[in-house]
Scaffold this motif. Sequence first.
Motif, short mmCIF file in Angstrom:
data_model
loop_
_atom_site.label_atom_id
_atom_site.label_comp_id
_atom_site.label_asym_id
_atom_site.label_seq_id
_atom_site.Cartn_x
_atom_site.Cartn_y
_atom_site.Cartn_z
N MET A 1 0.85 -1.20 0.00
CA MET A 1 0.00 0.00 0.00
C MET A 1 0.90 1.26 0.00
SD MET A 1 -2.83 1.13 2.84
CE MET A 1 -3.64 -0.44 3.00
N ASP A 2 0.70 2.16 -0.99
CA ASP A 2 1.58 3.33 -0.99
C ASP A 2 1.15 4.31 0.11
OD1 ASP A 2 -0.41 5.07 -1.83
OD2 ASP A 2 0.01 4.75 -3.95
N SER A 3 2.05 5.28 0.37
CA SER A 3 1.81 6.13 1.54
C SER A 3 0.56 7.00 1.36
CB SER A 3 3.03 7.01 1.80
OG SER A 3 3.21 7.85 0.69
N GLN A 4 0.28 7.42 0.11
CA GLN A 4 -0.91 8.23 -0.10
C GLN A 4 -2.18 7.46 0.24
OE1 GLN A 4 -1.90 11.19 -0.74
NE2 GLN A 4 0.20 11.99 -0.73
N LEU A 5 -2.23 6.22 -0.30
CA LEU A 5 -3.41 5.39 -0.05
C LEU A 5 -3.53 5.13 1.45
CD1 LEU A 5 -5.83 3.81 -1.06
CD2 LEU A 5 -4.34 1.86 -1.46
N ARG A 6 -2.35 4.89 2.09
CA ARG A 6 -2.39 4.59 3.53
C ARG A 6 -2.99 5.79 4.29
NH1 ARG A 6 2.82 4.02 4.85
NH2 ARG A 6 2.92 2.11 3.66
N SER A 7 -2.56 7.00 3.95
CA SER A 7 -3.09 8.15 4.70
C SER A 7 -4.57 8.37 4.41
CB SER A 7 -2.27 9.42 4.43
OG SER A 7 -2.48 9.82 3.10
N GLN A 8 -4.99 8.03 3.17
CA GLN A 8 -6.43 8.15 2.86
C GLN A 8 -7.25 7.13 3.66
OE1 GLN A 8 -6.60 7.68 -1.39
NE2 GLN A 8 -5.39 9.53 -1.74
N VAL A 9 -6.69 5.92 3.78
CA VAL A 9 -7.40 4.88 4.55
C VAL A 9 -7.47 5.30 6.02
CG1 VAL A 9 -7.29 2.50 5.37
CG2 VAL A 9 -6.82 3.01 2.97
N VAL A 10 -6.35 5.83 6.52
CA VAL A 10 -6.35 6.26 7.93
C VAL A 10 -7.39 7.37 8.12
CG1 VAL A 10 -4.98 7.45 9.69
CG2 VAL A 10 -3.98 5.57 8.38
N PHE A 11 -7.44 8.29 7.16
CA PHE A 11 -8.44 9.36 7.30
C PHE A 11 -9.85 8.78 7.29
CE2 PHE A 11 -11.64 12.03 5.35
CZ PHE A 11 -11.66 13.07 6.26
#
Length: 730
Positions: A1-11
């Motif tokens: 999972m790339d970092s952008q997707l990870r931060s979107q999932v966390v959000f």
Amino acid sequence: MDSQLRSQVVFHLTGRLPDDDGAGQQLPAGLRPALLAQYRNLDSIRHDFPVVFARGPGEYVVSLAAAVDGALRTAAPQGSQGEAMRKRALHVERLIREAVAKSTPGTLLQAWDSAVTGAGTDDAGRRDMTTVRDALAVDGELAGCDSRLPSRFLRHAWAVVQGEKARAARIRIDALVLRLEAILRADYARSAAAFQAANLQQTFGGTHQALFDFTKMSKLLSPTASQGGLDTPRRARIEWALRTLREQAFFPAPGDAGTQESNSCGFAFDSVSAALDSYRHRLPDMLSLLKALSLAELEVEGQFVEQLHAPIFDGMQSQDFTAAELQFFPDYLVTLDSNAPGVQADLVSALSSGMPVKVLLEVQDLLEEAAPGQGRFSFGMRGSQLASMAMAFGDAFVLQSTASNLLQMRDGIQRGLRHAGPALFSVYAPADGESTLPGYLAAASAMQSRAFPAFSYDPGRGSDSATRFSLENNPQPDVDWPLEFLTYADQDLQAVTEELAFTFVDFLLADRRHNRHFAVIPRAHWGEGLISARQWLESPPADAATGLPYVLAVDDADLLCRVVVDERMMRAAQRCREAWHRLQELGGIHDSRAEALLAREKALWEQQRAIEAAALAPAAIPAALGDQPSVAAEVPGTAAAEDESAPDPDTAYIETLRCSSCNECTLASPKMFAYDQNKQAYIADLKAGSYRQLVEAAESCQVSVIHPGKPWNPDEPGLDELIERARPFR
Ligand code: SF4
């Protein structure tokens, strides 16, 4: 999972971005749902607002556009001269719309004069606009669609209805006063006092008084005069009724110090307790007036029978007032704020008090967010849910609408105000300045998105819900969310047309108070993991990384962006949709019981048809029957249901046809359970939850249609106990 997707999932899961300091995300200025981009300059579009609160007879409220259209129909000649007049009038109308949007108060005619002056037209133009002005059929205060509209609208409609009541009451009272006075006058004319010299003299005009000897006349006439026809008790009754009718303060005569307008103020309150105090204080006077009216009507018809009616009048009590009797009196108008503490109790108290009351519930925020530890994320409790609750009173008229829809609901509002019983009007108008949209659009989008659907419940229309309940004019009422096409330019400047749903989250995107639940995704990061909020709501993915919900929005510059929505807001949207489903069912749309019955009847009919066909061709019987679904197999307890088509008791399943749609399991485990198109539950994803959740759902299902089968994860703790608890449901 790339970092952008990870931060979107966390959000999505937490509502926080990695660099969020707790203050929430900064959304671009003027962010609004993409479907509303075309309404950026609302004042240039003719729509229902502003409205005119009309004085005098006819419609009590009309839109400015309708008033101008009516005047043009009367005043504009055919041909080019009429066309020029129309154009000028529409320009003036637009200037008035802009002035009202800036909260410039005044009446239609005042606003018309200012707009004509501001338009700077030449002499011919001014003459044209004077002609149109003279042809306007209405005048009255102008009102825009803002937070004050619900109270101004209801107050005006209520004053109109109270005026009608007052006029009818005055006619009844004045007629009785005249007839009672006539009885007393006739009685006096036959009495000895009437034939005394002084009294006889007064009955002659001054010029003739010197011609007669009134002392002799009195002696001549007195012996033949009757002694009066009224006995003492009857005279006392009539005098009391006359005095009571003359002195009543509920319906002042036109021109009295207490005119209807000022009188109605004594019946408008901002709290239920103050209205109730006033009502109780007035009860003795109400009782007296009702007694006086009834007594007077009997007396003028000569039908009062002492032995029969006197005990009835003596026994009359205010607690025995009927709805029709209460309807005679002015109604109390109580305005409540849905955010005020104790509003629910106040509402119950008002609607059950027996007081002739009409309640306006002003709703300005549809989301109530529970603080951590105080329960789940809830919404609309004080708005749409209060109106739904009020329907349980049975005799209460209930109307729910957004401010933008009030003009469309004007007839319903008058019906409610004339209803012989309590009435509740729950109206949503967003707080000024909280939305990135103008008031009209913000209110209209609440109705469009099912956040605040319009409906009415009118007990006067019939005895069952089918006739009493109406979903009014909600757009596309048979679907979850209204669908519209949006055309926009993609990255390569090619036109793309997409069908979009206008959902609950689209509506809340424009409300600044809820910005923290949204995060803008730059175009460069529109990856595979994003799905539309509509798709997400149809089938929430088990893994957030495979389906992050977004809505399409535009900023101030009309640049398209995707906005990811956090899970709490999406759950609120699910609950909004469930509430909408309940209203649909009440309105006869997707009625789960009717649809299940229909499916069963259809299967029976098809089976019967197969049997009949087979009877005509005996050799084909087994094949024909084998092709048809067996109704008996769907009905538990029949022989066929117990053969090889009976469900495997080791496998979890729901008897979907028997589900009563109580929401218990779908709310407890929304990933594991879902509703089908008939709003009946099925197991959507068994492994989205634990065996414990499944067993607990089976235990809480009121109709025992959830069968947990056997556990699928041998490592789940406490299995022995759970298997034992599941045994009764196998
Ligand atoms: S708990 Fe039972 S009745 Fe209620 S929704 Fe679930 S399956 Fe249907």
